[in-house]
Design an enzyme around this catalytic site. Sequence first.
Site, PDB file in Angstrom:
ATOM      1  N   ALA A   1     -24.999   1.909 -11.123  1.00 41.15           N
ATOM      2  CA  ALA A   1     -23.670   2.745 -11.458  1.00 41.15           C
ATOM      3  C   ALA A   1     -23.572   2.565 -13.034  1.00 41.15           C
ATOM      4  O   ALA A   1     -23.095   3.326 -13.650  1.00 41.15           O
ATOM      5  CB  ALA A   1     -22.433   2.564 -10.492  1.00 41.15           C
TER       6      ALA A   1
ATOM      7  N   LEU B   1     -26.647   3.611  -4.078  1.00 40.21           N
ATOM      8  CA  LEU B   1     -26.374   3.605  -5.573  1.00 40.21           C
ATOM      9  C   LEU B   1     -25.317   2.461  -5.549  1.00 40.21           C
ATOM     10  O   LEU B   1     -24.050   2.523  -5.603  1.00 40.21           O
ATOM     11  CB  LEU B   1     -25.582   4.915  -5.858  1.00 40.21           C
ATOM     12  N   HIS B   2     -25.655   1.190  -6.108  1.00 37.33           N
ATOM     13  CA  HIS B   2     -24.817   0.035  -6.117  1.00 37.33           C
ATOM     14  C   HIS B   2     -24.350  -0.092  -7.384  1.00 37.33           C
ATOM     15  O   HIS B   2     -24.471   0.805  -8.158  1.00 37.33           O
ATOM     16  CB  HIS B   2     -25.755  -1.117  -5.910  1.00 37.33           C
ATOM     17  N   ALA B   3     -23.728  -1.026  -7.525  1.00 35.55           N
ATOM     18  CA  ALA B   3     -22.700  -1.395  -8.773  1.00 35.55           C
ATOM     19  C   ALA B   3     -23.488  -1.416 -10.063  1.00 35.55           C
ATOM     20  O   ALA B   3     -23.361  -0.613 -10.960  1.00 35.55           O
ATOM     21  CB  ALA B   3     -21.901  -2.677  -8.882  1.00 35.55           C
TER      22      ALA B   3
END
Lengths: 134, 90
Positions: free
Chosen positions: B20, B15-17
């Site tokens: 997100a 769940l990367h930036a």
Amino acid sequence: MTDTGRVGIVLVSHSAALAAGTAELAAQVGGSEVAIMPAGGTDDGRLGTSIDKIRYALAAADSGVGVVVLPDLGSSVLTVRALLSDGVGLPEPLAVVDAPFVEGAVAATIAAAVGGDVKAVASAAEEARYARKL
Amino acid sequence: MPASCESSITLAGDLHARPAGSLAIAAAKFESSIELSAAGRCADAKSVLSIMGIGATSGQLVTVRATGPDAAEAVAAITGILAEATKVGS
């Protein structure tokens, strides 16, 4: 939610690269609907701050519903304050926030992207101080 | 008594930036409160930094729980984004 323009964001740093890179990252995370303007470095490309660059960024970021300004440290804060005390031709409403630079920029961009007003965008940036990353 | 809804999904990627950010923007459209949890850590799905703070990685089970008038729609939308946005290569 507002159906008009989004609140704009101005990132003021001593470093043109830091301001531009933070703007690039915030835009990647928060989408392209928010005007995020970097104002970094002096007019002749050195480390420092430029009141003219900040003034230009404020005008470019304003779509009529206001602007939130994030300064990084020291003279960025002082230069923004000097501009504010001058007070002529600034976006309305305008908020300067005391927030971590990168996290605050990302949180502010999301808040602006979902239609938050200047108060909501400023609060999102300030709350970044309390977000844990580990 | 507000409606509550819950669903879980196993992440196909970290769940990367960027995912997100997509999640927080989508979550803001719902009236319900929406919480994500993974490996014992919880996040407010309307806060991008909170979502990144749970540090959810590939293969982890993430639970989405919403409470409010549009809870079912919120859970469907958020799990859909989690599935799509964490696909490897996105």
